[in-house]
Design an enzyme around this catalytic site. Sequence first.
Site, PDB file in Angstrom:
ATOM      1  N   LEU A 169     115.166  39.996  32.584  1.00 21.44           N
ATOM      2  CA  LEU A 169     115.078  38.573  32.911  1.00 21.44           C
ATOM      3  C   LEU A 169     113.819  37.894  32.391  1.00 21.44           C
ATOM      4  CD1 LEU A 169     116.395  38.528  36.592  1.00 21.44           C
ATOM      5  CD2 LEU A 169     117.666  38.341  34.451  1.00 21.44           C
ATOM      6  N   VAL A 227     105.895  39.839  31.327  1.00 18.76           N
ATOM      7  CA  VAL A 227     104.679  39.578  32.092  1.00 18.76           C
ATOM      8  C   VAL A 227     103.451  39.641  31.196  1.00 18.76           C
ATOM      9  CG1 VAL A 227     103.183  40.483  33.922  1.00 18.76           C
ATOM     10  CG2 VAL A 227     105.648  40.381  34.259  1.00 18.76           C
ATOM     11  N   ASP A 235     114.405  47.108  45.597  1.00 16.39           N
ATOM     12  CA  ASP A 235     114.274  47.743  44.279  1.00 16.39           C
ATOM     13  C   ASP A 235     112.953  48.507  44.186  1.00 16.39           C
ATOM     14  OD1 ASP A 235     115.015  48.411  41.725  1.00 16.39           O
ATOM     15  OD2 ASP A 235     114.267  46.575  40.819  1.00 16.39           O
TER      16      ASP A 235
END
Length: 713
Positions: free
Chosen positions: A231, A234, A383
């Site tokens: 998605l 960073v 997660d």
Amino acid sequence: MAATAAAAVSFSLPSAPRGLGPRRRRRRAPSLLRAASTAAPPSPDLSIQLSPRASPPAPANGASTAAGPPVAASFARDRAEDLQAEARAMARAAGATVYSPELLAARYGSRPFKVALRAAEVLSKLGAFGVKVLLDERSGDSSSAKRRARAVELRTILTRLGPTFVKIGQGLSTRPDLCPAEYLEELAELQDSLPTFPDEEAFACIERELGFPLDSIYSTISPSPIAAASLGQVYKARLKYSGKLVAVKVQRPGIEDAIGLDFYLLRGLGFLINKYVDIVTSDVVALMDEFARRVFQELNYVQEGQNARRFKKLYADKQDVLVPDIFWDYTSAKVLTMEWIEGVKLNQQAAIESQGLKVLDLVNIGIQCSLRQLLEYGYFHADPHPGNILATPEGKLAFLDFGMMSETPEDARVAIIGHVVHLVNRDYEAMARDYYALDFLEPDVDVSPIVPALKNFFDDALNATVSELNFKTIVDGLGAVLYRYPFNVPAYYALILRSLTVLEGLALYADPDFKVLAASYPYFAKRLLTDPNPYLRDALIELLFKDGRFRWNRLENLLVQGRQDREFAAKDALQPVLKLLLGPDGEELRVLVVKEAVRVTEAITIGTLIDSYNSAPEFLKPLISSGNPAGPFKFSEAEREQMMELRDQLFRVWGLLRSSNNFDPSLLQPVVQVLQEPEARVLGSRVAGGVTQRLAARLLQQLLRTPPATGSS
């Protein structure tokens, strides 16, 4: 704007320049969720030094100006300022896409060519895979090695099909009722799935979303992403006005359109399945809609920030747990700025031990925190793979990436604990009935065929004690049962299994004999002993009064384990049971308690007499025993041992309560108050009557019974 940002940056090491052009090729970065890992932080000398371009002066008191970004007046803003900053972030995310089937139909219904191309791509790849699996089954080649090879092939296909199918694969990796074990293990690796996108697009996205030039927000920013996944990616940066190190997550461009198109196709497939495939009883379209809503929520980074805030409020008060702060003034729907956490991934044992830390200590922190998440508050990190949980140099456990969160229904939380009690008691019929409360089965499903399957598996697995079981063994065994019977495993339960399996897997790196159930016992013991929930109270009674006989050894074990939990309070132990004992619904329990009180009184009385006899001078013993070499009591050795063991267990239980860290004699005050109630006096009379009858019967038995033989010459 992207070009402007690129022109305004310079590198502090000219001998090693790296351009920002779109043709630059990079290695695939590790998982986005590893943003705060120190495994590969960018060197300070390789950070982009952002040159100020007529940067406005820093606004005072955190106020924003038209010429520059908002700035916090200090590191710790008060709650009111933080709420205002969060409100501004929510305003920036007001236009974030929300999943709507009608919107997808309007957007893609008029673009048949694009839809057809994507459908052909998906069907060709997945169709070819399906044909191979079908041929394997028809040829009888269904070995574990073949399934493993097909699982690897499926993981590769899903990765190439893009983020929607990566998410589907990640979802399937938590569904033991849908996939064999080989597929579960391979699909669980779908984390580092996609290559990075160009940095200039990421920088342009930051400027567009936050409304300010890059150089007025950050003093430095890493020249390339330090982590990436399906998605987004960073960067490591330093805020210009506060000097604070932050992790900046930037969403992949065009991802909403790609995911939207895929869900439009999947929803159409769901309609066809609902209409023509009779063996599928679930509403596939509804399942697709729920999954799509979850994925689209992950695309709103403000929502992720709010998830982190809620998680921090619930769990970061624990001294061993760390949750990063969110910088709301630098957060929007597509950009998330959070506190940079220095740490090491939990599967890097050597790096952790080099800091003087122990992996098992950190895993135990994770297990206790996860149990509170799953079974106490019900809001949990869904997660928890190694990149999302870091060990800090201070020995804390840092949780990262809050895009995927889930909740455990309140009824299910206590049902899970009850399920563990039924497992300890090997009550497989009760375990099967638990699946109704856990929402695994519809009320009209007959559980009787499931009981033998549970018995066959657990009778083999429980050759050792429950605490010695490997959690993955349980998950695999239950997965086989779920796969064969009409179970519908809720998403929360599958995620719970995944969470605890991951934590146990991390611990096994350091200790091959580690058992997550054994590490979980202190929490379960504390909850059973102190929680006033009626379901847990009944589970405790069921555990202690197995087969109508009180199990003092189990109470002793619960106290031993419960004392290891930092939040265990001796004054709360057994209070729920005591209230039931004297309540209007406690008659069945009172019968059991009276019976056990008589046994205990007899054991203490006779045990004391035996001790007195044993401590008497030798010359008095023949007088006391009337010359009987076996002593004054006509008991068999087995009877004597049983009574002495019962008395000793009672004394050990009392000793455990007294030696608790927070023991206070005043904890007996509620007991004394309760004993003054009329119901308690009636109960006391019943106990006294039972004791009198028991001792009278024992005395008569002693008078009439032939002394046991002491041996033959």
